[in-house]
Design an enzyme around this catalytic site. Structure first.
Site, short mmCIF file in Angstrom:
data_model
loop_
_atom_site.label_atom_id
_atom_site.label_comp_id
_atom_site.label_asym_id
_atom_site.label_seq_id
_atom_site.Cartn_x
_atom_site.Cartn_y
_atom_site.Cartn_z
N CYS A 195 0.82 -1.16 0.27
CA CYS A 195 0.10 -0.18 0.01
C CYS A 195 0.83 1.51 -0.07
O CYS A 195 1.42 1.63 1.10
CB CYS A 195 -0.73 0.29 1.15
SG CYS A 195 -2.08 1.72 1.28
N CYS B 231 0.67 3.97 3.28
CA CYS B 231 0.53 3.18 4.84
C CYS B 231 2.62 3.99 4.92
O CYS B 231 3.10 4.46 3.49
CB CYS B 231 1.32 1.78 4.58
SG CYS B 231 0.11 1.15 4.69
N HIS C 212 -3.59 0.82 8.16
CA HIS C 212 -4.15 0.61 7.04
C HIS C 212 -5.50 -0.36 7.37
O HIS C 212 -6.27 0.10 6.12
CB HIS C 212 -3.42 -0.40 6.21
CG HIS C 212 -3.59 -0.97 5.31
ND1 HIS C 212 -3.28 -0.57 4.23
CD2 HIS C 212 -4.43 -2.37 4.87
CE1 HIS C 212 -4.57 -1.19 2.69
NE2 HIS C 212 -4.65 -1.95 3.11
N HIS D 175 -8.66 6.91 3.28
CA HIS D 175 -7.93 8.46 3.21
C HIS D 175 -9.09 8.84 1.96
O HIS D 175 -10.18 8.96 2.10
CB HIS D 175 -6.79 8.20 2.08
CG HIS D 175 -7.19 7.36 0.58
ND1 HIS D 175 -7.53 6.33 0.94
CD2 HIS D 175 -7.35 8.12 -0.24
CE1 HIS D 175 -7.28 6.38 -0.88
NE2 HIS D 175 -7.72 7.54 -1.18
#
Length: 353
Positions: free
Chosen positions: A70, A73, A116, A169
């Site tokens: 990711c 992260c 996450h 996000h």
């Protein structure tokens, strides 16, 4: 809040927003990145009078990476990401694959937490307040760019919405024009103001909703309701009780109270469809007054606009989505399968104990 601005390897700006004033952010982006090349272009539609952003470079953006890759992260050891530090509270950075860039505006990513597997609804009140402060700071900074006329802070959550990165996000779009949806509101404001001898339409709508049956929750400084003509199966509008045009004008008391109200609404959204259901996909969108000139909306000023957040889901019932089919996509006429009054009742039923 402590704010630390730095640059990524390809020159994009990255900003840390920290809860502690003594936090040091000096990690360097170790990735061998080339300068980002964008092809964003704004094209006006001569028939509809709106605009379309053409951004072919976005075809190559990262799409559903595994959790251990990711890019949102924090960097850990040899696993390098968009965030050079090994931890963070809130981070904002320029999108590597922006829809708007240069004279066509700017796009930013807002990472709500380094966790996450969390969601906005999992944040503490302190963390949610930090996100609000970051939204406000970015609205202020972006509004001063010469190409920017409107700042839009929003969150897309869930694969059903089209989210390609599962890390919690949101995004901020800084448009070089007043968006069509906002222009419609401003025209309605102008028409109502002239027809009523000066009454504010936002004030009238809020007063009517607070007196009706679609209220979801209220507090001293905020009011949440399902609107009379809700477009989506479950849709909530959140207004500060004192009208302000944007996040910058929001008073300290309302800012302090915002986390508990907003987090409660998000948690209710996750309970709409019952236990055992996957997290509710949603879009959360802040509507702020444009920073550009408003001459075309005769008699309307920025102070006539009312800051508010619209939260809605595309899920209409367990396992079923609301698709924008012929009427919605072809004619922009929405058909809602869930009566707004029933949606409000359901959102009251699932209140936290």
């Amino acid at each position: 809040m402590k704010k630390t601005s730095t640059r990524l390897a390809d020159g994009r700006e990255l900003i840390y927003y920290d809860l502690r004033d003594d936090t040091v952010r000096d990690a360097v982006d170790r990735r061998p990145l080339e300068r980002t090349v964008t092809t964003s272009e704004i094209r006006p539609d001569p028939l509809l009078g709106d605009r379309v952003a053409v951004a072919s470079h976005r075809q190559g953006r990262i799409y559903h990476p595994p959790a251990d890759e990711c890019p949102l992260c924090p960097t850990r050891g040899d696993r390098l990401s968009e965030i050079p530090d090994s931890s963070y509270d809130v981070v904002v950075f320029e999108n590597r694959f922006p829809s708007l860039a240069g004279d066509s505006g700017r796009c930013e990513v807002v990472c709500f937490t380094s966790d996450h597997d969390a969601s906005f609804a999992d944040l503490s009140g302190e963390q949610a307040r930090l996100v609000l402060d970051a939204w406000t700071d970015r609205t202020s900074e972006l509004s001063h760019l010469p190409s920017v006329e409107q700042v839009f802070c929003f969150e897309n959550r869930g694969a059903e919405i089209g989210v390609t990165l599962q890390h919690p996000h949101g995004q901020i779009y800084a448009y070089p024009f007043t968006t069509p949806r906002t222009a419609l509101m401003l025209r309605s404001l102008a028409t109502h103001k002239e027809a009523t001898g000066g009454e504010n339409l936002f004030d009238a709508v809020l007063e009517r909703e607070l007196a009706g049956e679609r209220v979801v929750l209220t507090s001293e400084h905020w009011a949440a309701f399902v609107p009379y003509a809700a477009h989506w199966p479950y849709e909530v509008h959140l207004y500060p009780r004192r009208r302000v045009p944007d996040l910058l004008a929001l008073g300290e008391a309302a800012r302090t109270e915002f986390p508990q109200v907003y987090l409660e609404i998000l948690r209710r959204f996750d309970r709409i469809f019952g236990e055992g259901e996957p997290p509710t996909p949603y879009i959360a969108a802040w509507h702020q007054a444009p920073f550009g000139a408003l001459e075309e909306f005769e008699g309307v000023t920025r102070d006539d606009f009312a800051l508010h957040l619209e939260l809605f889901t595309v899920r209409r019932t367990s396992g079923k989505l609301k698709f924008l089919a012929g009427s919605e996509s072809g004619m922009n006429v929405f058909i809602n399968d869930v009566p707004p009054e029933r949606a409000a009742e359901r959102l009251r039923e699932v209140a936290s104990s």
